[in-house]
Design a protein around this motif. Structure first.
Motif, short mmCIF file in Angstrom:
data_model
loop_
_atom_site.label_atom_id
_atom_site.label_comp_id
_atom_site.label_asym_id
_atom_site.label_seq_id
_atom_site.Cartn_x
_atom_site.Cartn_y
_atom_site.Cartn_z
N SER A 32 8.10 9.43 -30.80
CA SER A 32 7.48 9.46 -32.14
C SER A 32 7.87 10.72 -32.90
N ALA A 33 8.63 11.61 -32.27
CA ALA A 33 9.04 12.90 -32.87
C ALA A 33 7.83 13.76 -33.25
N GLY A 34 6.66 13.41 -32.74
CA GLY A 34 5.46 14.16 -33.11
C GLY A 34 4.99 13.81 -34.52
N HIS A 35 5.70 12.92 -35.18
CA HIS A 35 5.38 12.56 -36.56
C HIS A 35 4.48 11.32 -36.59
N TYR A 36 4.75 10.40 -35.67
CA TYR A 36 4.01 9.14 -35.68
C TYR A 36 2.93 9.07 -34.60
N PHE A 37 2.96 10.02 -33.66
CA PHE A 37 1.84 10.08 -32.69
C PHE A 37 1.32 11.50 -32.67
N LYS A 38 0.06 11.65 -32.97
CA LYS A 38 -0.54 12.98 -33.03
C LYS A 38 -1.18 13.30 -31.69
N SER A 53 5.06 -7.37 -33.65
CA SER A 53 3.81 -8.08 -33.31
C SER A 53 4.04 -8.90 -32.05
N ASN A 54 3.04 -8.97 -31.22
CA ASN A 54 3.07 -9.69 -29.93
C ASN A 54 3.95 -9.04 -28.87
N ALA A 55 4.63 -7.96 -29.19
CA ALA A 55 5.43 -7.29 -28.16
C ALA A 55 4.48 -6.55 -27.23
N PRO A 56 4.92 -6.30 -25.97
CA PRO A 56 4.06 -5.53 -25.05
C PRO A 56 3.68 -4.18 -25.67
N GLY A 57 2.41 -3.83 -25.59
CA GLY A 57 1.96 -2.53 -26.08
C GLY A 57 1.65 -2.49 -27.57
N HIS A 58 1.83 -3.63 -28.26
CA HIS A 58 1.66 -3.62 -29.73
C HIS A 58 0.24 -3.20 -30.15
N GLU A 59 -0.76 -3.68 -29.41
CA GLU A 59 -2.15 -3.40 -29.82
C GLU A 59 -2.47 -1.91 -29.75
N ILE A 60 -2.08 -1.27 -28.65
CA ILE A 60 -2.36 0.17 -28.52
C ILE A 60 -1.50 0.95 -29.50
N TRP A 61 -0.25 0.51 -29.70
CA TRP A 61 0.61 1.18 -30.69
C TRP A 61 -0.07 1.15 -32.06
N LYS A 62 -0.61 -0.02 -32.43
CA LYS A 62 -1.25 -0.17 -33.74
C LYS A 62 -2.48 0.74 -33.86
N ARG A 63 -3.18 0.86 -32.74
CA ARG A 63 -4.40 1.69 -32.74
C ARG A 63 -4.06 3.18 -32.86
N ASP A 64 -3.01 3.64 -32.18
CA ASP A 64 -2.79 5.08 -32.01
C ASP A 64 -1.62 5.68 -32.79
N PHE A 65 -0.67 4.86 -33.23
CA PHE A 65 0.54 5.40 -33.87
C PHE A 65 0.52 5.15 -35.38
N LYS A 66 1.18 6.04 -36.12
CA LYS A 66 1.29 5.88 -37.57
C LYS A 66 2.58 5.18 -37.98
N GLY A 67 3.47 4.96 -37.04
CA GLY A 67 4.75 4.33 -37.32
C GLY A 67 5.56 4.25 -36.06
N ALA A 68 6.78 3.72 -36.17
CA ALA A 68 7.63 3.58 -34.99
C ALA A 68 9.00 4.16 -35.28
N SER A 69 9.65 4.63 -34.24
CA SER A 69 11.00 5.13 -34.42
C SER A 69 11.98 3.98 -34.20
N GLY A 70 13.25 4.30 -34.08
CA GLY A 70 14.27 3.24 -34.01
C GLY A 70 14.74 2.92 -32.61
#
Ligand code: PLP
Length: 392
Positions: A189-195, A292-309
Protein backbone atom coordinates in the motif's frame (compact mmCIF):
# COMPACT_ATOMS: atom_id res chain seq x y z
CA UNK A 1 10.89 26.42 3.00
CA UNK A 2 7.37 25.70 4.11
CA UNK A 3 4.52 28.19 4.34
CA UNK A 4 2.17 25.75 6.04
CA UNK A 5 0.80 27.28 9.24
CA UNK A 6 -1.72 24.65 10.13
CA UNK A 7 -0.43 21.24 11.25
CA UNK A 8 0.24 18.93 8.30
CA UNK A 9 -1.82 16.24 10.07
CA UNK A 10 -4.91 18.38 9.53
CA UNK A 11 -4.51 18.35 5.74
CA UNK A 12 -5.63 15.65 3.30
CA UNK A 13 -3.18 12.88 2.35
CA UNK A 14 -2.47 14.24 -1.16
CA UNK A 15 -1.65 17.69 0.25
CA UNK A 16 0.58 16.21 2.95
CA UNK A 17 2.61 14.32 0.33
CA UNK A 18 3.37 17.59 -1.46
CA UNK A 19 4.40 19.48 1.66
CA UNK A 20 5.96 16.92 4.01
CA UNK A 21 9.68 17.39 4.66
CA UNK A 22 9.77 20.76 2.90
CA UNK A 23 10.78 22.47 6.18
CA UNK A 24 14.31 21.25 5.43
CA UNK A 25 14.72 23.32 2.26
CA UNK A 26 16.44 26.70 2.35
CA UNK A 27 16.87 29.94 0.41
CA UNK A 28 13.39 29.68 -1.08
CA UNK A 29 14.19 26.48 -2.99
CA UNK A 30 11.20 24.19 -3.44
CA UNK A 31 13.33 21.14 -2.68
CA UNK A 32 15.84 20.54 0.10
CA UNK A 33 19.51 20.49 -0.87
CA UNK A 34 21.26 17.18 -1.49
CA UNK A 35 23.95 17.18 1.19
CA UNK A 36 26.97 14.97 0.58
CA UNK A 37 28.39 14.84 4.08
CA UNK A 38 30.60 12.75 6.32
CA UNK A 39 32.39 15.24 8.57
CA UNK A 40 30.29 17.95 10.14
CA UNK A 41 32.51 20.61 11.72
CA UNK A 42 32.02 21.99 15.23
CA UNK A 43 32.76 25.69 15.75
CA UNK A 44 34.43 25.16 19.17
CA UNK A 45 35.20 22.58 21.85
CA UNK A 46 32.13 23.48 23.89
CA UNK A 47 29.84 22.65 20.95
CA UNK A 48 31.80 19.44 20.28
CA UNK A 49 31.34 18.42 23.92
CA UNK A 50 27.60 19.03 23.78
CA UNK A 51 27.08 17.55 20.29
CA UNK A 52 24.32 15.20 21.42
CA UNK A 53 22.01 18.21 21.51
CA UNK A 54 22.85 19.24 17.92
CA UNK A 55 20.59 18.47 14.98
CA UNK A 56 23.56 17.36 12.86
CA UNK A 57 26.83 15.99 14.20
CA UNK A 58 28.04 13.34 11.77
CA UNK A 59 26.98 12.32 8.24
CA UNK A 60 25.68 8.88 9.22
CA UNK A 61 23.56 10.33 12.03
CA UNK A 62 21.54 12.44 9.64
CA UNK A 63 21.65 15.42 7.29
CA UNK A 64 18.92 17.81 6.15
CA UNK A 65 18.56 15.52 3.09
CA UNK A 66 17.91 12.40 5.18
CA UNK A 67 15.73 14.28 7.65
CA UNK A 68 13.56 15.66 4.85
CA UNK A 69 12.87 12.15 3.50
CA UNK A 70 12.42 10.64 6.96
CA UNK A 71 10.03 13.38 7.96
CA UNK A 72 8.06 12.98 4.71
CA UNK A 73 7.71 9.20 5.07
CA UNK A 74 6.78 9.49 8.76
CA UNK A 75 4.06 11.96 7.70
CA UNK A 76 2.91 9.68 4.89
CA UNK A 77 2.46 6.74 7.24
CA UNK A 78 1.16 8.76 10.18
CA UNK A 79 3.97 7.65 12.47
CA UNK A 80 6.16 9.47 14.99
CA UNK A 81 9.48 9.30 13.14
CA UNK A 82 11.35 7.30 10.52
CA UNK A 83 14.77 5.90 9.64
CA UNK A 84 15.95 5.23 6.09
CA UNK A 85 17.81 2.06 5.12
CA UNK A 86 19.69 1.26 1.89
CA UNK A 87 17.06 -1.34 0.87
CA UNK A 88 13.70 -2.65 2.03
CA UNK A 89 15.40 -5.81 3.22
CA UNK A 90 17.90 -3.80 5.30
CA UNK A 91 14.98 -1.91 6.86
CA UNK A 92 13.28 -5.19 7.77
CA UNK A 93 16.37 -6.85 9.26
CA UNK A 94 17.25 -3.70 11.23
CA UNK A 95 13.72 -3.44 12.62
CA UNK A 96 13.61 -7.11 13.62
CA UNK A 97 17.05 -6.96 15.27
CA UNK A 98 15.89 -3.95 17.29
CA UNK A 99 13.28 -5.99 19.14
CA UNK A 100 14.64 -9.55 19.21
CA UNK A 101 17.47 -11.13 21.15
CA UNK A 102 18.58 -14.66 22.05
CA UNK A 103 15.76 -16.61 23.68
CA UNK A 104 12.97 -14.46 22.25
CA UNK A 105 10.09 -15.77 20.16
CA UNK A 106 8.85 -14.30 16.86
CA UNK A 107 5.50 -14.96 15.20
CA UNK A 108 5.98 -14.65 11.45
CA UNK A 109 3.28 -14.68 8.78
CA UNK A 110 3.53 -17.69 6.44
CA UNK A 111 2.95 -15.55 3.31
CA UNK A 112 5.94 -13.33 4.08
CA UNK A 113 8.29 -11.91 1.43
CA UNK A 114 10.89 -14.64 0.62
CA UNK A 115 14.07 -12.79 1.62
CA UNK A 116 12.48 -11.88 4.99
CA UNK A 117 11.85 -15.60 5.56
CA UNK A 118 15.47 -16.28 4.66
CA UNK A 119 16.72 -13.71 7.20
CA UNK A 120 14.55 -15.25 9.91
CA UNK A 121 15.53 -18.84 9.08
CA UNK A 122 19.28 -18.13 8.98
CA UNK A 123 20.66 -15.10 10.80
CA UNK A 124 17.89 -14.74 13.40
CA UNK A 125 17.82 -18.49 14.00
CA UNK A 126 21.60 -18.55 14.51
CA UNK A 127 21.23 -15.76 17.05
CA UNK A 128 18.87 -18.00 19.05
CA UNK A 129 15.58 -16.36 18.14
CA UNK A 130 12.80 -18.95 17.87
CA UNK A 131 10.20 -18.41 15.15
CA UNK A 132 6.73 -19.84 14.60
CA UNK A 133 5.11 -19.24 11.22
CA UNK A 134 1.36 -18.60 11.30
CA UNK A 135 -1.52 -18.74 8.83
CA UNK A 136 -2.01 -15.24 7.32
CA UNK A 137 -5.79 -15.67 7.77
CA UNK A 138 -5.54 -16.63 11.46
CA UNK A 139 -7.09 -13.38 12.76
CA UNK A 140 -7.68 -13.33 16.51
CA UNK A 141 -6.78 -17.04 16.62
CA UNK A 142 -3.18 -15.84 16.86
CA UNK A 143 -3.75 -15.66 20.65
CA UNK A 144 -3.18 -19.40 20.87
CA UNK A 145 0.31 -19.02 19.38
CA UNK A 146 1.54 -16.22 21.61
CA UNK A 147 4.09 -17.34 24.18
CA UNK A 148 5.38 -15.49 27.26
CA UNK A 149 8.60 -14.72 25.33
CA UNK A 150 6.90 -13.61 22.10
CA UNK A 151 8.30 -10.15 21.44
CA UNK A 152 7.20 -9.48 17.87
CA UNK A 153 4.20 -10.43 15.75
CA UNK A 154 5.16 -9.71 12.15
CA UNK A 155 2.51 -9.05 9.51
CA UNK A 156 2.53 -8.41 5.79
CA UNK A 157 -0.77 -7.52 4.18
CA UNK A 158 -1.56 -8.41 1.50
CA UNK A 159 0.96 -11.25 1.64
CA UNK A 160 3.82 -11.34 -0.84
CA UNK A 161 2.75 -12.95 -4.09
CA UNK A 162 -0.30 -14.77 -2.69
CA UNK A 163 -2.14 -11.61 -1.55
CA UNK A 164 -3.85 -12.81 1.64
CA UNK A 165 -5.36 -9.78 3.41
CA UNK A 166 -4.75 -10.04 7.14
CA UNK A 167 -7.14 -8.97 9.88
CA UNK A 168 -4.60 -6.50 11.22
CA UNK A 169 -6.70 -4.96 14.04
CA UNK A 170 -7.55 -8.43 15.45
CA UNK A 171 -3.94 -9.64 15.30
CA UNK A 172 -2.60 -6.40 16.78
CA UNK A 173 -5.09 -6.54 19.66
CA UNK A 174 -4.04 -10.12 20.48
CA UNK A 175 -0.34 -9.20 20.32
CA UNK A 176 -0.76 -6.18 22.57
CA UNK A 177 -2.82 -8.14 25.09
CA UNK A 178 0.25 -10.34 25.59
CA UNK A 179 2.87 -7.60 25.58
CA UNK A 180 4.22 -8.23 22.05
CA UNK A 181 4.66 -5.52 19.46
CA UNK A 182 3.12 -5.66 15.97
CA UNK A 183 5.41 -4.95 13.03
CA UNK A 184 4.05 -4.78 9.49
CA UNK A 185 5.54 -4.83 6.00
CA UNK A 186 3.41 -2.12 4.40
CA UNK A 187 5.06 -2.10 0.96
CA UNK A 188 1.98 -3.07 -1.08
CA UNK A 189 0.00 0.00 0.00
CA UNK A 190 3.12 2.24 0.11
CA UNK A 191 1.80 3.44 3.47
CA UNK A 192 -0.64 5.56 1.48
CA UNK A 193 -3.59 3.19 1.28
CA UNK A 194 -3.13 1.34 4.57
CA UNK A 195 -2.59 3.35 7.72
CA UNK A 196 -0.59 0.97 9.88
CA UNK A 197 -0.59 3.20 12.95
CA UNK A 198 -4.30 3.94 13.04
CA UNK A 199 -4.73 0.15 12.89
CA UNK A 200 -2.55 -0.21 15.98
CA UNK A 201 0.81 -1.32 14.54
CA UNK A 202 3.96 -0.34 16.43
CA UNK A 203 6.42 -0.40 13.52
CA UNK A 204 5.79 -0.16 9.77
CA UNK A 205 8.54 -1.15 7.35
CA UNK A 206 8.47 -0.80 3.62
CA UNK A 207 10.57 -1.18 0.55
CA UNK A 208 10.87 2.40 -0.69
CA UNK A 209 12.37 0.76 -3.80
CA UNK A 210 8.78 0.06 -4.87
CA UNK A 211 6.13 2.79 -5.01
CA UNK A 212 7.81 5.68 -3.21
CA UNK A 213 10.84 5.43 -5.51
CA UNK A 214 8.34 4.63 -8.23
CA UNK A 215 10.73 4.66 -11.20
CA UNK A 216 12.71 1.38 -10.90
CA UNK A 217 15.96 3.24 -10.36
CA UNK A 218 16.76 3.15 -6.63
CA UNK A 219 16.95 0.69 -3.74
CA UNK A 220 15.78 1.97 -0.35
CA UNK A 221 13.78 1.07 2.75
CA UNK A 222 12.03 2.85 5.58
CA UNK A 223 11.25 2.05 9.21
CA UNK A 224 8.46 4.16 10.68
CA UNK A 225 7.81 4.02 14.43
CA UNK A 226 5.47 5.15 17.17
CA UNK A 227 6.89 7.39 19.87
CA UNK A 228 7.36 4.30 22.07
CA UNK A 229 9.21 2.16 19.51
CA UNK A 230 11.28 5.02 18.03
CA UNK A 231 14.18 5.09 20.57
CA UNK A 232 14.64 1.32 20.26
CA UNK A 233 14.82 1.39 16.45
CA UNK A 234 17.02 4.51 16.41
CA UNK A 235 19.51 2.90 18.81
CA UNK A 236 19.80 -0.35 16.80
CA UNK A 237 19.93 1.51 13.49
CA UNK A 238 22.79 3.70 14.65
CA UNK A 239 24.62 0.80 16.30
CA UNK A 240 24.44 -1.26 13.11
CA UNK A 241 25.71 1.72 11.14
CA UNK A 242 22.85 1.76 8.65
CA UNK A 243 22.44 4.79 6.36
CA UNK A 244 21.74 5.54 2.68
CA UNK A 245 23.33 7.75 0.05
CA UNK A 246 22.06 11.33 -0.43
CA UNK A 247 21.41 11.13 -4.18
CA UNK A 248 19.17 8.10 -3.78
CA UNK A 249 17.39 9.69 -0.82
CA UNK A 250 16.71 12.70 -2.99
CA UNK A 251 15.31 10.45 -5.74
CA UNK A 252 13.01 8.83 -3.17
CA UNK A 253 11.76 12.23 -2.04
CA UNK A 254 11.13 13.20 -5.65
CA UNK A 255 9.16 9.99 -6.19
CA UNK A 256 7.11 10.54 -3.05
CA UNK A 257 5.68 13.83 -4.35
CA UNK A 258 3.73 12.06 -7.10
CA UNK A 259 2.76 8.96 -5.10
CA UNK A 260 -0.92 9.89 -4.83
CA UNK A 261 -1.52 10.35 -8.58
CA UNK A 262 0.59 7.37 -9.56
CA UNK A 263 -1.11 4.98 -7.13
CA UNK A 264 -4.53 6.14 -8.22
CA UNK A 265 -3.65 5.23 -11.84
CA UNK A 266 -2.00 1.93 -10.86
CA UNK A 267 -5.21 1.03 -9.01
CA UNK A 268 -7.46 2.01 -11.92
CA UNK A 269 -5.38 0.17 -14.54
CA UNK A 270 -4.93 -2.92 -12.38
CA UNK A 271 -8.68 -3.19 -11.84
CA UNK A 272 -9.29 -3.16 -15.61
CA UNK A 273 -6.62 -5.77 -16.34
CA UNK A 274 -7.52 -7.97 -13.34
CA UNK A 275 -11.18 -7.92 -14.31
CA UNK A 276 -10.29 -8.93 -17.88
CA UNK A 277 -8.03 -11.72 -16.61
CA UNK A 278 -10.86 -13.04 -14.46
CA UNK A 279 -12.88 -13.63 -17.61
CA UNK A 280 -10.27 -15.80 -19.33
CA UNK A 281 -10.88 -19.55 -19.69
CA UNK A 282 -7.28 -20.35 -18.71
CA UNK A 283 -7.52 -18.39 -15.44
CA UNK A 284 -8.63 -20.13 -12.27
CA UNK A 285 -8.48 -17.29 -9.70
CA UNK A 286 -7.42 -13.65 -9.68
CA UNK A 287 -5.87 -12.70 -6.34
CA UNK A 288 -6.49 -8.94 -6.30
CA UNK A 289 -8.16 -7.82 -3.07
CA UNK A 290 -9.60 -4.72 -4.76
CA UNK A 291 -11.66 -6.89 -7.10
CA UNK A 292 -15.17 -7.65 -5.82
CA UNK A 293 -15.54 -11.29 -4.71
CA UNK A 294 -11.77 -11.80 -4.80
CA UNK A 295 -10.21 -13.41 -1.70
CA UNK A 296 -9.68 -10.78 1.01
CA UNK A 297 -11.97 -8.20 -0.64
CA UNK A 298 -14.12 -7.64 2.46
CA UNK A 299 -11.22 -6.89 4.81
CA UNK A 300 -9.51 -4.82 2.10
CA UNK A 301 -12.69 -2.72 1.79
CA UNK A 302 -12.87 -2.32 5.56
CA UNK A 303 -9.22 -1.35 6.16
CA UNK A 304 -7.68 0.07 2.96
CA UNK A 305 -8.23 3.40 1.19
CA UNK A 306 -7.18 2.05 -2.21
CA UNK A 307 -5.15 -0.61 -3.98
CA UNK A 308 -1.82 -0.63 -5.71
CA UNK A 309 -1.08 -2.26 -9.05
CA UNK A 310 0.29 -5.57 -7.77
CA UNK A 311 -1.75 -8.78 -7.88
CA UNK A 312 -1.45 -12.45 -8.72
CA UNK A 313 -3.26 -14.96 -10.86
CA UNK A 314 -3.63 -18.72 -10.46
CA UNK A 315 -3.95 -20.33 -13.85
CA UNK A 316 -5.79 -23.58 -14.47
CA UNK A 317 -3.28 -26.44 -14.59
CA UNK A 318 -1.03 -25.93 -17.62
CA UNK A 319 2.31 -27.24 -18.83
CA UNK A 320 5.36 -25.20 -17.95
CA UNK A 321 6.24 -24.85 -21.66
CA UNK A 322 2.80 -23.39 -22.42
CA UNK A 323 3.18 -20.82 -19.62
CA UNK A 324 6.63 -20.00 -20.97
CA UNK A 325 5.04 -19.36 -24.39
CA UNK A 326 2.55 -16.98 -22.78
CA UNK A 327 5.29 -15.08 -20.95
CA UNK A 328 8.12 -15.08 -23.47
CA UNK A 329 6.15 -13.39 -26.22
CA UNK A 330 4.80 -10.51 -24.11
CA UNK A 331 5.96 -7.15 -25.41
CA UNK A 332 4.68 -4.73 -22.79
CA UNK A 333 5.34 -6.80 -19.64
CA UNK A 334 8.94 -7.07 -18.49
CA UNK A 335 9.90 -10.18 -16.56
CA UNK A 336 11.89 -9.38 -13.43
CA UNK A 337 11.80 -8.86 -9.68
CA UNK A 338 10.74 -5.79 -7.78
CA UNK A 339 7.73 -3.69 -8.82
CA UNK A 340 6.18 -0.30 -8.06
CA UNK A 341 7.78 1.48 -11.02
CA UNK A 342 5.90 3.06 -13.92
CA UNK A 343 6.12 -0.11 -16.03
CA UNK A 344 4.21 -3.37 -16.16
CA UNK A 345 5.86 -6.60 -15.06
CA UNK A 346 5.04 -10.27 -14.72
CA UNK A 347 6.85 -13.15 -12.99
CA UNK A 348 5.91 -16.79 -12.47
CA UNK A 349 6.22 -17.99 -8.86
CA UNK A 350 5.76 -21.01 -6.62
CA UNK A 351 4.34 -20.21 -3.16
CA UNK A 352 6.54 -21.32 -0.27
CA UNK A 353 4.66 -22.44 2.85
CA UNK A 354 5.60 -24.11 6.12
CA UNK A 355 2.63 -23.44 8.45
CA UNK A 356 -0.16 -23.81 5.91
CA UNK A 357 -0.73 -25.76 2.71
CA UNK A 358 -0.89 -24.17 -0.70
CA UNK A 359 -3.50 -26.32 -2.41
CA UNK A 360 -4.02 -24.60 -5.77
CA UNK A 361 -2.70 -26.83 -8.55
CA UNK A 362 -2.21 -24.41 -11.41
CA UNK A 363 0.81 -22.22 -12.10
CA UNK A 364 0.92 -18.78 -10.48
CA UNK A 365 1.83 -15.45 -12.07
CA UNK A 366 2.40 -12.15 -10.33
CA UNK A 367 1.51 -9.03 -12.28
CA UNK A 368 2.49 -5.46 -11.69
CA UNK A 369 0.26 -3.17 -13.71
CA UNK A 370 2.05 0.02 -14.66
CA UNK A 371 0.94 3.35 -16.05
CA UNK A 372 0.49 2.23 -19.68
CA UNK A 373 -2.95 2.19 -21.29
CA UNK A 374 -4.72 -0.93 -19.97
CA UNK A 375 -6.16 -1.53 -23.47
CA UNK A 376 -2.64 -2.05 -24.85
CA UNK A 377 -1.79 -4.30 -21.91
CA UNK A 378 -4.89 -6.41 -22.51
CA UNK A 379 -4.10 -6.72 -26.25
CA UNK A 380 -0.62 -7.98 -25.34
CA UNK A 381 -2.10 -10.47 -22.86
CA UNK A 382 -4.73 -11.63 -25.39
CA UNK A 383 -1.93 -12.78 -27.68
CA UNK A 384 -0.22 -14.40 -24.70
CA UNK A 385 -3.29 -16.44 -23.76
CA UNK A 386 -3.66 -17.56 -27.37
CA UNK A 387 -0.08 -18.83 -27.22
CA UNK A 388 -0.81 -20.56 -23.90
CA UNK A 389 -3.68 -22.44 -25.50
CA UNK A 390 -1.70 -23.19 -28.65
CA UNK A 391 -4.02 -21.15 -30.78
CA UNK A 392 -1.27 -19.34 -32.67
C1 PLP B 1 10.74 -5.84 -2.45
C2 PLP B 1 10.17 -6.12 -1.13
C3 PLP B 1 10.94 -6.05 0.03
C4 PLP B 1 12.43 -5.82 0.00
O1 PLP B 1 12.77 -4.61 -0.55
P1 PLP B 1 14.19 -4.35 -1.27
O2 PLP B 1 14.17 -2.86 -1.40
O3 PLP B 1 14.14 -5.09 -2.57
O4 PLP B 1 15.26 -4.85 -0.36
C5 PLP B 1 10.31 -6.28 1.23
N1 PLP B 1 9.01 -6.56 1.31
C6 PLP B 1 8.23 -6.64 0.22
C7 PLP B 1 6.79 -6.95 0.39
C8 PLP B 1 8.78 -6.43 -1.03
O5 PLP B 1 8.00 -6.54 -2.10
Amino acid sequence: MSKIKTKLENLKAATRLINAGREYSEHGMVNPAVYHASTILFPDTETLKNRSSLKYSYGRKGTPTSRALESAIAQLEGGFDCKIAPSGSAAISTALLAFLKTGDHLLMVDSVYGPTRHFVDTLLKNLGVHTTYYDPLIGKGISALLQPNTKVVYLESPGSQTMEVQDVPAIVAAAHARGAIAMIDNTWSAGHYFKAFSHGCDVSVQSVTKYIGGHSDIMMGSIVCTEATWPIVKETYETLGVFAGPDDMNMALRGLRTLDVRLERHHKNALVVADWLRGQDAVDTVLYPALSNAPGHEIWKRDFKGASGLFSVILKPAAEESVAKLLDGLELFGMGFSWGGFESLVVPFKPHRTATNWTAEGPCLRFHIGLESPEDLIDDLKQGFKRLQNKT
